[in-house]
Scaffold this active site. Structure first.
Site, PDB file in Angstrom:
ATOM      1  N   ILE A   1      34.868 -40.007 -14.250  1.00 28.59           N
ATOM      2  CA  ILE A   1      34.222 -39.553 -12.772  1.00 28.59           C
ATOM      3  C   ILE A   1      34.283 -38.052 -12.238  1.00 28.59           C
ATOM      4  CG2 ILE A   1      34.451 -42.082 -12.147  1.00 28.59           C
ATOM      5  CD1 ILE A   1      37.369 -40.970 -11.652  1.00 28.59           C
TER       6      ILE A   1
ATOM      7  N   GLY B   1      37.987 -31.423 -14.182  1.00 28.24           N
ATOM      8  CA  GLY B   1      38.730 -29.723 -13.471  1.00 28.24           C
ATOM      9  C   GLY B   1      38.914 -29.375 -14.261  1.00 28.24           C
ATOM     10  N   GLY B   2      39.739 -28.883 -14.174  1.00 28.28           N
ATOM     11  CA  GLY B   2      40.176 -27.234 -14.855  1.00 28.28           C
ATOM     12  C   GLY B   2      41.064 -26.846 -16.100  1.00 28.28           C
TER      13      GLY B   2
ATOM     14  N   ASP C   1      48.247 -25.447  -4.064  1.00 26.20           N
ATOM     15  CA  ASP C   1      46.948 -25.174  -4.436  1.00 26.20           C
ATOM     16  C   ASP C   1      46.342 -26.543  -2.813  1.00 26.20           C
ATOM     17  OD1 ASP C   1      45.130 -24.608  -4.865  1.00 26.20           O
ATOM     18  OD2 ASP C   1      44.902 -26.161  -6.546  1.00 26.20           O
TER      19      ASP C   1
END
Length: 365
Positions: A19, A22-23, A137
């Site tokens: 789904i 990410g990094g 973040d």
């Protein structure tokens, strides 16, 4: 390389579908086989398996907040390793969208709406800050707006991979970050992050980022975004920021004040904690609710709100607005009423005449 649909991990979780990416990891929708419960599983990307720092950072996201249970923080349920040796952790599965997705769809949001979302965001942050955790973040993609089964929207904080954890070991504080490393998303980064000054980062760093998020959500503009990474960093450190109302003239003046206070370069001039930030935002939402109620009440009696006098003599417009309007049906009823009155009056006069006439005839006989 992603896991195949139907793959079973640790004999407990069945992969349903990929789904998100990410990094550092891939996020899957999965099912807890025995509980028949939907979960989200994040698995480290294979290219990082030989990098100890990256594995530590990945596991920080789960282990750092695994014992934190708050309605505005995503719940971490399990950690483990796949048969290929890839670390993973399991989270509650959320239905809804990130604030980033909502802003892409709407571009900008009304002040009370974004303020309500930020109040929940700050509520979650306050719990982290009380434990000595700085997220570092904060950005729209890490604020998830979850929709509960009854339709209620609940904000969830995500992604603690670059968080600054203070883990007490005896009398020592262990910081799971690297000195001089710039971690975070540039457009929402605080000046102290942009300078790479680890020792200057504290809870006000998160509050600064929340202020930039408010600015972006209320105006459709990120005030520091440059054409490249270096220009963005320079903007964060030097650019003069116009008031949000410059881009959105309908913003309440209080929203201008709140946002500009939260993104001061001098940390001492920002909000000192989540509570004071929340109190100001709640005041903004309460004022907006009061205005809505006032307008609704005024409209209910057909009083234009801008004609209501604040002091002194009432204006002509206000007096006119207070007159009850004459409906069409009331005009229709006026003519029959007049006719009835005339008939009754005629009958009374005729009866009186007849009575007087009868009296004179009797007296003559």
């Amino acid at each position: 390389m992603s896991l195949q649909e139907g793959t079973v991990i640790s004999g407990t979780y069945r992969i349903d579908k990929l789904i998100a990416k990410g990094g550092m990891g891939l996020v899957y929708k999965a099912s807890h086989i025995r509980l028949r419960r939907k979960v989200a599983m994040k698995v480290l990307l294979p290219q990082f398996i030989d990098f100890k720092d990256q594995i530590t950072r990945f596991l920080n996201e789960a282990l750092g907040v695994a014992d934190v249970h708050h309605r505005n923080i995503v719940d971490i349920m399990d950690v483990g390793t796949t048969e290929e040796g890839l670390p993973f952790f399991v989270m509650e599965f959320l239905e809804g969208e990130t604030l980033r997705s909502r802003l892409k769809r709407l571009d900008r949001m009304k002040a009370p709406e974004i303020a309500a979302i930020m109040v929940q965001t700050l509520a979650g942050l306050s719990v982290l800050h009380a434990r000595g955790i700085v997220h570092r973040d904060m950005k729209p993609s890490n604020i998830f707006i979850s929709e509960e089964e009854d339709g209620t929207e609940v904000v969830k904080l995500l992604d603690f991979g670059v968080s600054k954890f203070h883990l007490l070991e005896g009398d020592n504080v262990v910081e799971l970050t690297t000195t001089g490393t710039i971690l975070g998303t540039p457009s929402y980064m605080s000046p102290e992050q942009a300078r790479g000054k680890r020792g200057e980062i504290d809870l006000r760093t998160d509050l600064y980022s929340c202020g930039v998020i408010l600015y972006r959500a209320a105006t459709g503009v990120n005030p520091f975004r440059g054409d490249n990474y270096n220009e963005t960093i320079v903007n964060i450190l030097t650019a003069e920021v116009p008031s949000p109302s410059f881009f959105s003239p309908d913003l309440p003046p209080e929203m201008d004040r709140i946002i500009l206070k939260s993104i001061r370069r001098d940390k001492a001039e920002r909000y000192g904690d989540c509570r004071s930030f929340i109190d100001d935002l709640r005041g903004l939402v309460a004022a907006a609710d009061l205005l809505i109620v006032s307008r609704s009440a005024a409209e209910a009696v057909s009083i234009p709100i801008d004609t209501v006098p604040s002091s002194g003599e009432p204006s002509e417009a206000f007096v006119s607005s207070m007159r009850l309007p004459r409906s069409k049906s009331s005009r229709i009823l006026i003519f029959p009423a007049i006719v009835i009155v005339l008939i009754v009056l005629g009958l009374v006069l005729w009866g009186g005449y007849a009575l007087l006439g009868g009296g004179r005839d009797g007296g003559a006989g």
